[in-house]
Motif scaffolding. Structure first.
Motif, PDB file in Angstrom:
ATOM      1  N   SER A   1       0.845  -1.189   0.000  1.00 53.64           N
ATOM      2  CA  SER A   1       0.000   0.000   0.000  1.00 53.64           C
ATOM      3  C   SER A   1       0.886   1.247   0.000  1.00 53.64           C
ATOM      4  O   SER A   1       2.047   1.203   0.428  1.00 53.64           O
ATOM      5  CB  SER A   1      -0.847  -0.035   1.268  1.00 53.64           C
ATOM      6  OG  SER A   1      -1.199   1.273   1.644  1.00 53.64           O
ATOM      7  N   ASP A   2       0.331   2.353  -0.478  1.00 49.46           N
ATOM      8  CA  ASP A   2       1.078   3.619  -0.454  1.00 49.46           C
ATOM      9  C   ASP A   2       1.393   4.050   0.970  1.00 49.46           C
ATOM     10  O   ASP A   2       2.273   4.867   1.199  1.00 49.46           O
ATOM     11  CB  ASP A   2       0.249   4.732  -1.117  1.00 49.46           C
ATOM     12  CG  ASP A   2       0.147   4.520  -2.617  1.00 49.46           C
ATOM     13  OD1 ASP A   2       0.968   3.750  -3.155  1.00 49.46           O
ATOM     14  OD2 ASP A   2      -0.745   5.113  -3.230  1.00 49.46           O
TER      15      ASP A   2
ATOM     16  N   CYS B   1      -0.011   7.066   8.880  1.00 43.99           N
ATOM     17  CA  CYS B   1      -1.428   6.958   9.257  1.00 43.99           C
ATOM     18  C   CYS B   1      -2.317   7.640   8.218  1.00 43.99           C
ATOM     19  O   CYS B   1      -2.063   8.771   7.815  1.00 43.99           O
ATOM     20  CB  CYS B   1      -1.639   7.581  10.632  1.00 43.99           C
ATOM     21  SG  CYS B   1      -3.349   7.551  11.179  1.00 43.99           S
ATOM     22  N   ASP B   2      -3.360   6.925   7.814  1.00 46.61           N
ATOM     23  CA  ASP B   2      -4.306   7.471   6.826  1.00 46.61           C
ATOM     24  C   ASP B   2      -5.052   8.694   7.348  1.00 46.61           C
ATOM     25  O   ASP B   2      -5.542   9.507   6.586  1.00 46.61           O
ATOM     26  CB  ASP B   2      -5.349   6.406   6.462  1.00 46.61           C
ATOM     27  CG  ASP B   2      -4.790   5.394   5.466  1.00 46.61           C
ATOM     28  OD1 ASP B   2      -3.781   5.710   4.810  1.00 46.61           O
ATOM     29  OD2 ASP B   2      -5.361   4.309   5.358  1.00 46.61           O
ATOM     30  N   ARG B   3      -5.198   8.791   8.651  1.00 42.06           N
ATOM     31  CA  ARG B   3      -5.999   9.883   9.214  1.00 42.06           C
ATOM     32  C   ARG B   3      -5.180  11.094   9.653  1.00 42.06           C
ATOM     33  O   ARG B   3      -5.572  12.222   9.413  1.00 42.06           O
ATOM     34  CB  ARG B   3      -6.788   9.378  10.416  1.00 42.06           C
ATOM     35  CG  ARG B   3      -8.185   8.928  10.029  1.00 42.06           C
ATOM     36  CD  ARG B   3      -8.982   8.569  11.254  1.00 42.06           C
ATOM     37  NE  ARG B   3      -9.938   7.522  10.933  1.00 42.06           N
ATOM     38  CZ  ARG B   3     -10.475   6.718  11.825  1.00 42.06           C
ATOM     39  NH1 ARG B   3     -10.140   6.829  13.098  1.00 42.06           N
ATOM     40  NH2 ARG B   3     -11.327   5.794  11.456  1.00 42.06           N
ATOM     41  N   CYS B   4      -4.075  10.834  10.374  1.00 39.45           N
ATOM     42  CA  CYS B   4      -3.347  11.982  10.940  1.00 39.45           C
ATOM     43  C   CYS B   4      -1.975  12.177  10.307  1.00 39.45           C
ATOM     44  O   CYS B   4      -1.267  13.113  10.650  1.00 39.45           O
ATOM     45  CB  CYS B   4      -3.223  11.841  12.452  1.00 39.45           C
ATOM     46  SG  CYS B   4      -2.071  10.555  12.949  1.00 39.45           S
TER      47      CYS B   4
ATOM     48  N   VAL C   1      -1.696  -9.489   0.254  1.00 44.14           N
ATOM     49  CA  VAL C   1      -2.536  -8.397  -0.241  1.00 44.14           C
ATOM     50  C   VAL C   1      -3.929  -8.459   0.402  1.00 44.14           C
ATOM     51  O   VAL C   1      -4.460  -7.453   0.866  1.00 44.14           O
ATOM     52  CB  VAL C   1      -2.652  -8.451  -1.786  1.00 44.14           C
ATOM     53  CG1 VAL C   1      -3.686  -7.451  -2.290  1.00 44.14           C
ATOM     54  CG2 VAL C   1      -1.291  -8.185  -2.421  1.00 44.14           C
ATOM     55  N   LEU C   2      -4.504  -9.670   0.464  1.00 47.07           N
ATOM     56  CA  LEU C   2      -5.861  -9.802   1.002  1.00 47.07           C
ATOM     57  C   LEU C   2      -5.931  -9.485   2.488  1.00 47.07           C
ATOM     58  O   LEU C   2      -6.929  -8.976   2.977  1.00 47.07           O
ATOM     59  CB  LEU C   2      -6.387 -11.227   0.766  1.00 47.07           C
ATOM     60  CG  LEU C   2      -6.691 -11.582  -0.689  1.00 47.07           C
ATOM     61  CD1 LEU C   2      -7.159 -13.026  -0.796  1.00 47.07           C
ATOM     62  CD2 LEU C   2      -7.741 -10.642  -1.269  1.00 47.07           C
ATOM     63  N   ASN C   3      -4.845  -9.805   3.207  1.00 50.32           N
ATOM     64  CA  ASN C   3      -4.865  -9.608   4.649  1.00 50.32           C
ATOM     65  C   ASN C   3      -4.429  -8.218   5.085  1.00 50.32           C
ATOM     66  O   ASN C   3      -4.506  -7.872   6.253  1.00 50.32           O
ATOM     67  CB  ASN C   3      -3.957 -10.629   5.347  1.00 50.32           C
ATOM     68  CG  ASN C   3      -4.647 -11.965   5.504  1.00 50.32           C
ATOM     69  OD1 ASN C   3      -5.670 -12.052   6.142  1.00 50.32           O
ATOM     70  ND2 ASN C   3      -4.087 -12.988   4.901  1.00 50.32           N
ATOM     71  N   MET C   4      -3.923  -7.461   4.149  1.00 53.07           N
ATOM     72  CA  MET C   4      -3.485  -6.108   4.492  1.00 53.07           C
ATOM     73  C   MET C   4      -4.704  -5.275   4.864  1.00 53.07           C
ATOM     74  O   MET C   4      -5.723  -5.346   4.204  1.00 53.07           O
ATOM     75  CB  MET C   4      -2.819  -5.474   3.262  1.00 53.07           C
ATOM     76  CG  MET C   4      -1.348  -5.667   3.238  1.00 53.07           C
ATOM     77  SD  MET C   4      -0.639  -4.528   4.417  1.00 53.07           S
ATOM     78  CE  MET C   4       1.014  -5.098   4.479  1.00 53.07           C
ATOM     79  N   ASP C   5      -4.567  -4.488   5.880  1.00 53.26           N
ATOM     80  CA  ASP C   5      -5.666  -3.613   6.261  1.00 53.26           C
ATOM     81  C   ASP C   5      -5.938  -2.640   5.122  1.00 53.26           C
ATOM     82  O   ASP C   5      -5.023  -2.178   4.471  1.00 53.26           O
ATOM     83  CB  ASP C   5      -5.304  -2.805   7.505  1.00 53.26           C
ATOM     84  CG  ASP C   5      -5.117  -3.704   8.703  1.00 53.26           C
ATOM     85  OD1 ASP C   5      -5.700  -4.798   8.685  1.00 53.26           O
ATOM     86  OD2 ASP C   5      -4.405  -3.316   9.624  1.00 53.26           O
ATOM     87  N   THR C   6      -7.219  -2.344   4.933  1.00 47.52           N
ATOM     88  CA  THR C   6      -7.519  -1.337   3.929  1.00 47.52           C
ATOM     89  C   THR C   6      -7.202   0.048   4.489  1.00 47.52           C
ATOM     90  O   THR C   6      -6.923   0.973   3.762  1.00 47.52           O
ATOM     91  CB  THR C   6      -8.995  -1.392   3.525  1.00 47.52           C
ATOM     92  OG1 THR C   6      -9.770  -1.451   4.716  1.00 47.52           O
ATOM     93  CG2 THR C   6      -9.270  -2.613   2.675  1.00 47.52           C
TER      94      THR C   6
END
Ligand SMILES: [Zn+2]
Ligand SMILES: [Zn+2]
Length: 165
Positions: free
Chosen positions: A29-30, A66-69, A116-121
């Motif tokens: 993931s990025d 972190c995707d959020r912060c 890939v499937l187990n990686m958190d989205t």
């Protein structure tokens, strides 16, 4: 990595172990900045009553953002992998079945797919990361910002929706 299974095919009760570092650089993931410990797949393939079962665990330690912060954090991986290896697909519905290539199996196909499937989205520094204030940009994990009190409840709902994206 290809594994030669000719010694266990047709020999119920036998097994072959593996432990290697799959190349996952192309599928990360990025949010993944770098691997602090290489991603590793360790497990075995065993012949149980003529059926080949693969069981493994993918481990590693990643530096992520972190995707959020947008803070950097470390993430330890421990992903289980299970698959059945067969000479032909008799059950198209079951996606855990992988085809043998003669006496060989392509481990990368199984391991990288599971990775890939187990990686958190979502990559979050912590489950309840509060993210950044959409108005002033302050990291709300470090405490409330000045603008919080001014937001009316309807806007707060919208804000929550935006944060969950
Ligand atoms: Zn965060
Ligand atoms: Zn604010």
């Amino acid at each position: 990595m290809r594994i030669d299974l000719h010694e266990i095919i047709g020999v119920p009760g036998s097994s072959v172990a593996f432990d290697y570092e799959p190349d996952v650089s192309g599928v990360n993931s990025d949010a993944v900045i770098e691997a602090l410990e290489p991603v590793r797949a360790k497990g075995r393939i065993r012949n149980s009553a003529g059926v080949l079962y693969l069981e493994a665990e993918i481990t590693g330690r990643l530096k992520c953002v972190c995707d959020r912060c947008a803070a950097e954090f470390e993430k330890s991986l421990r992903l289980p992998v299970k698959a059945v290896l067969a000479e032909e697909l008799c059950d198209e519905e079951n996606s855990d079945i992988y085809l043998l290539d003669g006496d060989y199996v392509d481990l990368d196909e199984i391991v990288v797919t599971a990775y890939v499937l187990n990686m958190d989205t979502k990559f979050l520094c912590k489950e309840d990361c509060k993210g950044l204030c959409p108005r002033c940009g302050k990291n709300l994990n470090e405490g409330p910002c000045g603008c919080r009190g001014e937001i009316n409840p309807q806007l707060a709902v919208l804000q929550q929706l935006l944060m969950d994206k």
